[in-house]
Write a protein that holds these residues in place. Structure first.
Motif, PDB file in Angstrom:
ATOM      1  N   VAL A  28      11.027  54.038  51.202  1.00 48.66           N
ATOM      2  CA  VAL A  28      10.778  55.396  51.704  1.00 48.66           C
ATOM      3  C   VAL A  28       9.452  55.427  52.455  1.00 48.66           C
ATOM      4  N   ALA A  29       8.432  54.821  51.878  1.00 48.86           N
ATOM      5  CA  ALA A  29       7.124  54.796  52.530  1.00 48.86           C
ATOM      6  C   ALA A  29       7.188  54.054  53.864  1.00 48.86           C
ATOM      7  N   THR A  39      14.957  59.501  60.920  1.00 49.78           N
ATOM      8  CA  THR A  39      16.020  60.494  61.051  1.00 49.78           C
ATOM      9  C   THR A  39      16.298  61.105  59.686  1.00 49.78           C
ATOM     10  N   ARG A  40      16.893  62.270  59.691  1.00 45.07           N
ATOM     11  CA  ARG A  40      17.205  62.955  58.447  1.00 45.07           C
ATOM     12  C   ARG A  40      18.144  62.110  57.595  1.00 45.07           C
ATOM     13  N   ALA A  41      19.100  61.447  58.225  1.00 44.44           N
ATOM     14  CA  ALA A  41      20.067  60.635  57.486  1.00 44.44           C
ATOM     15  C   ALA A  41      19.384  59.462  56.783  1.00 44.44           C
ATOM     16  N   ARG A  42      18.514  58.775  57.495  1.00 41.86           N
ATOM     17  CA  ARG A  42      17.807  57.634  56.875  1.00 41.86           C
ATOM     18  C   ARG A  42      16.919  58.094  55.726  1.00 41.86           C
ATOM     19  N   LEU A  43      16.218  59.201  55.933  1.00 42.11           N
ATOM     20  CA  LEU A  43      15.334  59.714  54.898  1.00 42.11           C
ATOM     21  C   LEU A  43      16.127  60.187  53.676  1.00 42.11           C
ATOM     22  N   THR A  44      17.220  60.875  53.900  1.00 40.88           N
ATOM     23  CA  THR A  44      18.054  61.358  52.797  1.00 40.88           C
ATOM     24  C   THR A  44      18.627  60.193  52.008  1.00 40.88           C
ATOM     25  N   THR A  45      19.094  59.178  52.710  1.00 41.26           N
ATOM     26  CA  THR A  45      19.652  58.003  52.042  1.00 41.26           C
ATOM     27  C   THR A  45      18.584  57.278  51.230  1.00 41.26           C
ATOM     28  N   ALA A  46      17.412  57.082  51.824  1.00 38.24           N
ATOM     29  CA  ALA A  46      16.331  56.390  51.120  1.00 38.24           C
ATOM     30  C   ALA A  46      15.881  57.184  49.897  1.00 38.24           C
ATOM     31  N   ASN A  47      15.766  58.497  50.031  1.00 38.84           N
ATOM     32  CA  ASN A  47      15.364  59.328  48.899  1.00 38.84           C
ATOM     33  C   ASN A  47      16.416  59.317  47.793  1.00 38.84           C
ATOM     34  N   ALA A  48      17.683  59.315  48.166  1.00 39.33           N
ATOM     35  CA  ALA A  48      18.758  59.277  47.162  1.00 39.33           C
ATOM     36  C   ALA A  48      18.737  57.953  46.405  1.00 39.33           C
ATOM     37  N   ARG A  49      18.518  56.862  47.110  1.00 39.07           N
ATOM     38  CA  ARG A  49      18.428  55.554  46.440  1.00 39.07           C
ATOM     39  C   ARG A  49      17.235  55.513  45.495  1.00 39.07           C
TER      40      ARG A  49
END
Length: 76
Positions: A28-29, A39-49
């Motif tokens: 995430v960092a 992008t929102r998708a990459r950030l959302t995916t990383a945060n979910a993981r």
């Protein structure tokens, strides 16, 4: 060599979960490294993981703490 106890197994599982959580936090960092805007998708995916890994780590910590609390004191 001594047979690993249940507590040893829980310690190893917790250590592995802790390492995975740190790896996900670093991912995430890294999305923001160098002033980037993910992008929102990459950030959302990383945060979910990261959230999933942190929940697993916390669950394993609770299991380890419960096992340690229930274990007999090795000192007489």
């Amino acid at each position: 060599m001594a047979k690993p106890t249940e507590i040893d197994k829980l310690r190893r599982a917790f250590a592995k979960a802790q390492a995975e959580s740190e790896k996900c936090a670093d991912a995430v960092a890294a999305l923001y490294a160098g002033g980037g805007h993910p992008t929102r998708a990459r950030l959302t995916t990383a945060n979910a993981r990261w959230a999933r890994a942190a929940e697993d780590r916390d669950r394993r910590r609770e299991m380890l703490n419960a096992a340690l609390a229930a274990a007999p004191d090795p000192k007489p």
